[in-house]
Design a protein around this motif. Structure first.
Motif, PDB file in Angstrom:
ATOM      1  N   ALA A 104      18.615 -69.997  37.785  1.00 21.12           N
ATOM      2  CA  ALA A 104      18.988 -71.160  37.409  1.00 21.12           C
ATOM      3  C   ALA A 104      19.269 -70.737  35.632  1.00 21.12           C
ATOM      4  O   ALA A 104      18.395 -69.897  35.146  1.00 21.12           O
ATOM      5  N   SER A 105      20.271 -71.110  35.025  1.00 27.20           N
ATOM      6  CA  SER A 105      20.462 -70.890  33.934  1.00 27.20           C
ATOM      7  C   SER A 105      21.199 -71.843  33.027  1.00 27.20           C
ATOM      8  O   SER A 105      21.549 -72.744  33.433  1.00 27.20           O
ATOM      9  N   ILE A 106      20.959 -71.804  31.578  1.00 27.73           N
ATOM     10  CA  ILE A 106      21.459 -72.494  30.615  1.00 27.73           C
ATOM     11  C   ILE A 106      22.466 -71.785  29.701  1.00 27.73           C
ATOM     12  O   ILE A 106      21.912 -70.861  29.043  1.00 27.73           O
ATOM     13  N   ILE A 107      23.823 -72.280  29.482  1.00 27.93           N
ATOM     14  CA  ILE A 107      24.627 -71.730  28.464  1.00 27.93           C
ATOM     15  C   ILE A 107      24.773 -73.030  27.585  1.00 27.93           C
ATOM     16  O   ILE A 107      25.202 -74.179  27.834  1.00 27.93           O
ATOM     17  N   SER A 108      24.783 -72.909  26.102  1.00 24.79           N
ATOM     18  CA  SER A 108      24.825 -73.977  25.259  1.00 24.79           C
ATOM     19  C   SER A 108      26.041 -73.191  24.375  1.00 24.79           C
ATOM     20  O   SER A 108      25.852 -72.494  23.543  1.00 24.79           O
ATOM     21  N   ASP A 109      27.025 -74.119  24.339  1.00 27.59           N
ATOM     22  CA  ASP A 109      28.203 -73.981  23.561  1.00 27.59           C
ATOM     23  C   ASP A 109      28.662 -72.327  23.901  1.00 27.59           C
ATOM     24  O   ASP A 109      28.941 -71.623  22.732  1.00 27.59           O
ATOM     25  N   GLY A 110      28.601 -72.082  24.951  1.00 26.62           N
ATOM     26  CA  GLY A 110      29.024 -70.636  25.136  1.00 26.62           C
ATOM     27  C   GLY A 110      28.054 -69.749  24.997  1.00 26.62           C
ATOM     28  O   GLY A 110      28.113 -68.337  25.407  1.00 26.62           O
TER      29      GLY A 110
END
Ligand code: KG4
Ligand code: ZN
Length: 332
Positions: A15-21
């Motif tokens: 699982a990953s999180i990308i915030s504003d690219g």
């Protein structure tokens, strides 16, 4: 925009999180249990994904100091991969999307590998070449822009990762074979034995690895165990060199046919290979080209690349329907 990426196509629960690219968290749980079977057991893989997926997602949220309510969209692999494994991630994404009332999007795993080169890298120039070398695929892509990829070469039989995995089994090494052969080759002589470098007729960017694997089998078949053990570093290094030479020969042919291309990306699990990284440096010098390799953690399967591949699509309002089914043999 905060995007949760989910990847469960084979034996990594991620699982990953990308915030504003920008990537802010990437958690990978590698299912070590398959080692004792010498390969991935599909039924066990899907069960392990079920066991781990909640913890892996929670851990990615925790690392990024976000809560579920802060998520704006979910990106999930829907193929290619193992049916049972894909189902776990896809159904989980759908359920989260429904309960949080946010969109979700299905992502092609291969597109993810292409995008792994763009993580932490803002200077992408087009056109570029991407050599995608994983356990299931060996492909050469001419990448024209973020949306247009032309397949210009691929393996006609085994993938490079498979050549490593099957070769390791022949040599009595563990699964996955790539890192094992990489390790075993460390002080080996790459010229100890001349394994073939198969070519594909009329297809200068394509590959064929099954004959190479068979030649390793024939070469070791009549060797007794102590001899094999004594020479393991040299045999592994010679075999590895033959696989890598095939990969770099294809890239060399690309330099002739596409002289305008300067940037060569390499992605997928085999891009983690330490000898490949050394040979990439010589290739750059010899052909005056630039080779870009992802960080090691983005070579093998991960959700960072899946969220990355979805980002522009989500910004443009694209999303998937809830009747999207996993496609084990999905093409790009
Ligand atoms: O991209 P990946 O994690 O999964 C697929 O999408 O298939 O690639 C896995 C493959 C395996 O065949 C594994 O043996 C190979 O990548 N691999 C390596 C190395 N690390 C992983 N091959 C050569 N050298 C390595 N260091
Ligand atoms: Zn992969």
């Amino acid at each position: 925009m905060n995007v949760l990426g989910i990847e469960t196509s084979c034996d990594e629960t991620s699982a990953s999180i990308i915030s504003d690219g920008k990537l802010i968290a990437n958690v990978v749980y590698t299912q070590e249990i398959h080692k004792k079977y010498g390969g991935v057991v599909p039924e066990i893989a899907s069960q392990q994904h079920l066991n781990e997926i909640i913890d892996v997602i929670d851990s990615a949220l925790k690392k990024s100091n976000l809560q579920k309510k802060d998520l704006n969209a979910i990106a999930v692999t829907y193929g290619p991969g193992l049916m049972g494994s894909l189902l776990v991630g896809l159904n989980f994404a759908k359920a989260m999307s429904l309960s949080l009332k946010i969109p979700y999007i299905g992502v092609n795993h291969l597109e993810g590998h292409l995008y792994s080169n763009y993580i932490d890298n803002d200077n992408i120039s087009f056109p570029n070449i991407c050599l995608l070398v994983s356990g299931g695929h060996t492909q050469v892509w001419l990448v024209k822009n973020y949306k247009q990829f032309n397949l210009i070469g691929e393996t006609t039989d085994d993938a490079a990762g498979e050549a490593f995995d099957k070769g390791a089994r022949i040599l009595g090494l563990n699964y996955p074979g790539g890192p094992e052969i990489d390790k075993a080759s460390k002080n080996g002589n790459t010229n100890f034995h001349q394994f073939p470098r198969p070519k594909v007729k009329n297809s200068p960017f394509s590959f064929s690895f099954s004959g190479l694997k068979t030649s390793l089998l024939y070469y070791t078949q009549n060797m007794n165990k102590p001899d094999l053990k004594t020479n393991i570093a040299d045999i592994a290094a010679s075999y590895q060199e033959a696989i890598l030479d095939c990969l770099f020969k294809s890239l060399e042919n690309v330099t002739i046919h596409y002289p305008e291309v300067y940037d060569f990306y390499i992605s997928g699990g085999v891009a983690a290979n330490s000898r490949l990284r050394v040979k990439a440096k010589s290739f750059e010098k010899k052909f005056n080209k630039n080779i870009i390799l992802p960080k090691l953690e983005y070579c093998t399967d991960n959700a960072a690349m899946i969220a990355m591949a979805s980002y522009q699509k989500l910004i443009n309002g694209q999303k998937s329907d809830y009747d999207l089914a996993p496609i084990p043999n999905l093409k790009l």
